[in-house]
Design an enzyme around this catalytic site. Structure first.
Site, PDB file in Angstrom:
ATOM      1  N   ARG A 148       0.939  -1.216  -0.093  1.00  0.00           N
ATOM      2  CA  ARG A 148       0.003  -0.032   0.159  1.00  0.00           C
ATOM      3  C   ARG A 148       0.947   1.200  -0.042  1.00  0.00           C
ATOM      4  O   ARG A 148       1.907   1.225   0.444  1.00  0.00           O
ATOM      5  CB  ARG A 148      -0.988   0.040   1.137  1.00  0.00           C
ATOM      6  CG  ARG A 148      -2.103  -1.195   1.412  1.00  0.00           C
ATOM      7  CD  ARG A 148      -2.419  -1.093   2.732  1.00  0.00           C
ATOM      8  NE  ARG A 148      -3.555  -2.205   2.678  1.00  0.00           N
ATOM      9  CZ  ARG A 148      -3.228  -3.322   3.632  1.00  0.00           C
ATOM     10  NH1 ARG A 148      -2.237  -3.328   4.120  1.00  0.00           N
ATOM     11  NH2 ARG A 148      -4.279  -4.402   3.749  1.00  0.00           N
ATOM     12  N   LYS A 172      -2.065  -2.126   7.972  1.00  0.00           N
ATOM     13  CA  LYS A 172      -3.466  -1.403   8.719  1.00  0.00           C
ATOM     14  C   LYS A 172      -3.532  -1.991  10.008  1.00  0.00           C
ATOM     15  O   LYS A 172      -3.052  -3.277  10.022  1.00  0.00           O
ATOM     16  CB  LYS A 172      -4.674  -1.700   7.701  1.00  0.00           C
ATOM     17  CG  LYS A 172      -4.889  -1.010   6.342  1.00  0.00           C
ATOM     18  CD  LYS A 172      -6.034  -1.186   5.944  1.00  0.00           C
ATOM     19  CE  LYS A 172      -6.167  -0.279   4.591  1.00  0.00           C
ATOM     20  NZ  LYS A 172      -7.673  -0.655   3.930  1.00  0.00           N
ATOM     21  N   HIS A 244      -2.081   2.753  -5.931  1.00  0.00           N
ATOM     22  CA  HIS A 244      -2.847   1.406  -5.582  1.00  0.00           C
ATOM     23  C   HIS A 244      -2.931   0.656  -6.731  1.00  0.00           C
ATOM     24  O   HIS A 244      -3.073  -0.767  -6.736  1.00  0.00           O
ATOM     25  CB  HIS A 244      -4.214   1.751  -5.175  1.00  0.00           C
ATOM     26  CG  HIS A 244      -4.730   0.617  -3.876  1.00  0.00           C
ATOM     27  ND1 HIS A 244      -3.922   0.509  -2.528  1.00  0.00           N
ATOM     28  CD2 HIS A 244      -5.552  -0.286  -3.819  1.00  0.00           C
ATOM     29  CE1 HIS A 244      -4.666  -0.407  -2.141  1.00  0.00           C
ATOM     30  NE2 HIS A 244      -5.360  -1.012  -2.567  1.00  0.00           N
ATOM     31  N   ARG A 247      -0.416  -2.238  -6.458  1.00  0.00           N
ATOM     32  CA  ARG A 247      -0.712  -3.323  -5.809  1.00  0.00           C
ATOM     33  C   ARG A 247      -1.853  -4.190  -6.332  1.00  0.00           C
ATOM     34  O   ARG A 247      -1.695  -5.437  -6.353  1.00  0.00           O
ATOM     35  CB  ARG A 247      -1.447  -2.672  -4.288  1.00  0.00           C
ATOM     36  CG  ARG A 247      -2.048  -3.441  -3.259  1.00  0.00           C
ATOM     37  CD  ARG A 247      -2.321  -2.851  -2.072  1.00  0.00           C
ATOM     38  NE  ARG A 247      -3.058  -3.701  -1.224  1.00  0.00           N
ATOM     39  CZ  ARG A 247      -2.723  -4.453   0.037  1.00  0.00           C
ATOM     40  NH1 ARG A 247      -1.198  -4.703  -0.067  1.00  0.00           N
ATOM     41  NH2 ARG A 247      -3.557  -5.057   0.616  1.00  0.00           N
ATOM     42  N   HIS A 270      -4.192  -8.647   3.460  1.00  0.00           N
ATOM     43  CA  HIS A 270      -5.560  -8.237   2.775  1.00  0.00           C
ATOM     44  C   HIS A 270      -6.634  -8.831   3.866  1.00  0.00           C
ATOM     45  O   HIS A 270      -6.965 -10.016   3.909  1.00  0.00           O
ATOM     46  CB  HIS A 270      -5.670  -8.804   1.588  1.00  0.00           C
ATOM     47  CG  HIS A 270      -6.624  -7.900   0.779  1.00  0.00           C
ATOM     48  ND1 HIS A 270      -6.612  -7.687  -0.533  1.00  0.00           N
ATOM     49  CD2 HIS A 270      -7.687  -7.322   1.115  1.00  0.00           C
ATOM     50  CE1 HIS A 270      -7.591  -6.884  -1.260  1.00  0.00           C
ATOM     51  NE2 HIS A 270      -8.069  -6.710  -0.204  1.00  0.00           N
ATOM     52  N   TYR A 279      -6.967 -18.222   7.842  1.00  0.00           N
ATOM     53  CA  TYR A 279      -6.194 -18.492   6.769  1.00  0.00           C
ATOM     54  C   TYR A 279      -5.084 -19.741   7.096  1.00  0.00           C
ATOM     55  O   TYR A 279      -4.727 -19.668   8.497  1.00  0.00           O
ATOM     56  CB  TYR A 279      -5.200 -17.272   6.242  1.00  0.00           C
ATOM     57  CG  TYR A 279      -6.153 -15.997   5.970  1.00  0.00           C
ATOM     58  CD1 TYR A 279      -5.656 -14.770   5.877  1.00  0.00           C
ATOM     59  CD2 TYR A 279      -7.066 -16.223   5.053  1.00  0.00           C
ATOM     60  CE1 TYR A 279      -6.474 -13.602   5.120  1.00  0.00           C
ATOM     61  CE2 TYR A 279      -8.139 -15.328   4.659  1.00  0.00           C
ATOM     62  CZ  TYR A 279      -7.304 -14.198   4.619  1.00  0.00           C
ATOM     63  OH  TYR A 279      -8.378 -13.046   4.228  1.00  0.00           O
TER      64      TYR A 279
END
Length: 302
Positions: A148, A172, A244, A247, A270, A279
């Protein structure tokens, strides 16, 4: 369970539809994406138990990965062909894709660049200027690692493990992830750090920040945006370009190349409609092998 359906679908495409091998492979790839999504989301329904809502969630998920709308439409077409097969073979009594709509994105995604377009943008950089080496290092790193813009401007020298081929990214929510970095990006980072940054007067508080402006301060996100827009214009690219875009291109090139979706999400950090807790944990060497196999920038560095 799904292996037998996939095998039957493959035979049906070849024998009943008389499709060429590359077309068959494309349909099977679309089905594989759905199967991987069901595995990641922790559900494994048979074809006759999948709801339209689950398929709609799947389409939103691939959109979040950076798939273009054209790619999403193609995948939906592939799923509809699969359910046509299921109806013919009486595997299902209804078609859950019949009323399926393409996902309504919250915002328009930037255009995806081809690898050749990314190379053209990078080639438009004037390396005779000190900021040229910096800008090239920025773009090589963004595309190599799928960062990002906020992650590239805050990237720290202490987070560079270039000898090992990884960087530590603070994303983030201050979530950290280790991402493999390609040899082209490593070489350009080393050039910038040794020949440009080491000669700058650095403002207090920016000592550990990788990318600095002429005044020795961290770059802003707006500055990165302006640099990329100007380079795209010089390269003659008419698409709507933003930081972006790099990305999205990173993710799209990997997914469309056949990369495992869990590896892509791990590298992107993400957040999807599924939570990160489900995951599958991936070791670092697997991530590195995935990039070397599927990412154009890594292949070209060999």
């Amino acid at each position: 369970m799904w292996a037998s359906y996939k095998k039957g679908f493959k035979a049906w495409l070849r024998l009943e539809k008389s499709l060429a091998d590359h077309s068959v492979a494309a349909y099977l790839h679309d089905l594989d994406l759905l199967i991987q999504y069901l595995d990641i989301s922790g559900t494994a329904p048979s074809p006759d138990n999948i709801s339209p809502e689950q398929l709609q969630a799947f389409l939103r998920w691939i959109a979040e990965l950076g798939m273009s709308q054209r790619s999403q439409a193609r995948i939906l077409s592939g799923l509809r062909s699969f359910y046509t097969y299921c109806l013919v073979e009486q595997i299902t009594k209804t078609d859950p894709t019949a009323l399926l709509e393409a996902p309504k994105l919250q915002r328009k995604l930037p255009d995806t660049l081809s690898y050749e377009e990314i190379e053209a943008i990078i080639s438009a950089i004037d390396l005779s200027k000190p900021e040229g080496e910096r800008n090239k290092a920025i773009l090589e790193t963004m595309y190599s690692c799928g960062l990002r813009v906020s992650e590239i401007v805050s990237l720290q020298i202490s987070c560079l493990y270039l000898d090992s081929g990884f960087i530590r990214v603070i994303g983030k929510g201050n979530k950290e992830r280790l991402v493999p970095i390609g040899e082209k990006a490593i070489r350009q980072l080393e050039i910038y750090l040794k020949l440009v940054r080491s000669y700058q007067i650095i403002k207090p508080g920016a000592e550990d920040i990788v990318f600095l402006n002429r005044r020795g301060q961290p770059l802003t996100r707006v500055m990165i945006f302006l640099v990329i827009k100007e380079l795209a214009k010089k390269a003659g690219i008419q698409k709507s370009i933003s930081p972006h875009t790099f990305r999205h291109s990173f993710a799209t090139h990997l997914v469309e190349g056949g990369a495992d979706l869990r590896a892509v999400q791990e590298m992107l950090g993400h957040e999807s409609i599924t939570t990160t807790e489900i995951y599958t944990h991936l070791d670092r060497e697997f991530l590195r092998r995935t990039l070397h196999e599927f990412h154009p920038a890594f292949r070209s560095s060999i």
